[in-house]
Design an enzyme around this catalytic site. Structure first.
Site, PDB file in Angstrom:
ATOM      1  CB  CYS A  75      -0.847  -0.137   1.074  1.00 47.24           C
ATOM      2  SG  CYS A  75      -0.183  -0.053   2.821  1.00 47.24           S
ATOM      3  CG  PHE A  76       1.589   2.340  -2.942  1.00 47.80           C
ATOM      4  CD1 PHE A  76       2.958   1.600  -2.909  1.00 47.80           C
ATOM      5  CD2 PHE A  76       0.812   1.823  -3.676  1.00 47.80           C
ATOM      6  CE1 PHE A  76       3.164   0.541  -3.469  1.00 47.80           C
ATOM      7  CE2 PHE A  76       0.751   0.585  -4.399  1.00 47.80           C
ATOM      8  CZ  PHE A  76       2.003   0.167  -4.127  1.00 47.80           C
TER       9      PHE A  76
END
Length: 413
Positions: A9-10
């Site tokens: 995830c970012f």
């Protein structure tokens, strides 16, 4: 399943994010053939001293819960990722630490994702909610719908709002967290917090010393103390790639990253697949709403990102929700997981049919081009919403996600 699912995830903050926007994205790597549904749960008030039944255990219910949109394994109560009406987004990651994850039934990391969203109005609120519940109830239990083996993991979280993000990493009931307000950060299936932390469990260091993992004298490095010693190159390479990308980031950038169109890794092989993906854009100012894009189907390379906006009276989208089996669900009856029912929802089935159609390469490529053109129309329409100077008219968006899902199914058929 000794290794944690290779999810990523970012978050990208301005100026990396376009036009002062915070961008959030996640691929949810899960066991092959597990169905992920997308569920809207409206805000609600609850009687005093009531409880909420999570995947394995019940916990005290909050007096009020906020509206949430969740992408979740259909058999779980909790979620892999989601957002709430206040612009808070949370992604959960399974991690392995040197502390064995308990098989005893407790809260799953996915339960903590949902509880954090339902009970918070900011990223810091969500951090406090998750940390408190973790300390009170612990984490543990089978993370997979599997009667033969217990797949237990520790948890890491990326918690984001329009102003800041928190990386929260855990081992048992113990945790550490770091605040992020700039740049681009990636959270994956390995611990990454080191010597600089902004919050931690009050007994974290005493616990590490009592286990013989830290001598109490050298500088405390969370990931060195709690990691299991396995290679962490995948997370490091992902983070380095993100930081080296030329900005600004856009929604399309995040979608391309999740599709693996760049050097970013994408879980698409046995025993895991990307069961669902999500991208959110969180404006920092002005009248523009937060917009959240969900696939609800496996493999982002062949799935369509569909927009959702929180407004009153959102139309339920049953076509992306799995059949409700109630108390007869094998995931709820003891002993659990004695059989695995058909949890495919209507969109999943239509997408599955479309995937089989791609065996004819020419027909498959034509269908994919059509679907991507449909997605592009949606992205352009949402860009107009984000840049419009006028306030949002809620009535225009109550059917937004419903219409997108319905249109996608019709194109598949």
């Amino acid at each position: 399943m000794a290794a944690a699912p290779p999810s990523y995830c970012f978050v990208a903050f301005p100026p990396s994010g376009e036009d002062g926007q915070v961008l959030f994205g996640k691929n949810s790597a899960r066991p092959k053939d597990e169905v992920q549904e997308v569920v809207y749960v409206p805000a609600a008030t609850h009687p005093p001293e009531s409880e909420v039944q999570c995947t394995y255990v019940a916990v005290a219910q909050a007096p009020k819960t906020h509206a949430v949109m969740l992408s979740k394994p259909a058999w779980m109560w909790g979620a892999e990722m989601g957002a709430n009406e206040h612009g808070v987004c949370i992604a959960g990651e399974a991690v392995v630490t040197r502390e064995a994850a308990p098989e005893a039934k407790a809260l799953l990391g996915a339960d903590l994702v949902r509880l954090g969203l339902e009970r918070s109005q900011s990223a810091k609120d969500a951090l406090d909610v998750i940390a408190s519940l973790l300390e009170e109830h612990g984490q543990g239990g089978n993370y997979c719908e599997d009667a033969g083996t217990c797949h237990a993991f520790q948890s890491a979280f990326l918690i984001v709002d329009h102003a800041e993000a928190w990386i929260l990493e855990t081992s048992g009931r113990y945790w550490a967290a770091k605040k992020i307000t700039e740049g681009v950060r990636c959270v994956g299936s390995h611990l990454q917090l080191t010597t600089t932390m902004d919050a931690e469990h009050p007994q974290l260091r005493d616990h590490a010393a009592s286990e013989g993992w830290w001598d109490g004298q050298t500088e405390f490095n969370f990931s060195q103390v709690f990691s299991d010693g396995e290679e962490q190159e995948d997370t490091c390479s992902a983070a380095a790639h993100l930081e080296n990308l030329a900005g600004p980031f856009t929604v399309q950038t995040m979608i391309d990253l999740l599709r693996g169109d760049s050097a970013m890794p994408c879980a698409d092989s046995q025993p895991f697949v990307v069961a669902g993906s999500m991208v959110s854009v969180l404006p920092r100012s002005g009248p523009a709403p937060c917009i959240h894009f969900f696939t609800g189907t496996p493999d982002p390379k062949r799935s369509i990102f569909k927009p959702f906006i929180f407004v009153e009276d959102v139309t339920p989208v049953t076509k992306v929700q799995s059949p409700c089996l109630g108390d007869s669900d094998p995931a709820r009856k003891e002993p659990r997981f004695q059989e695995i029912p058909d949890r495919r929802h209507e969109l999943y089935k239509a997408h599955e049919w479309a995937r089989s159609a791609t065996e004819d390469k020419e027909a498959g490529e034509e269908l994919l081009r059509t679907m991507l053109a449909l997605e592009k129309q949606g992205l352009e329409a949402m860009e107009d919403v984000l840049t419009s100077p006028r306030p949002l008219d809620p009535s225009e968006f109550v059917d937004l996600f419903y219409d997108c899902v319905d249109t996608e199914i019709k194109f598949y058929k």
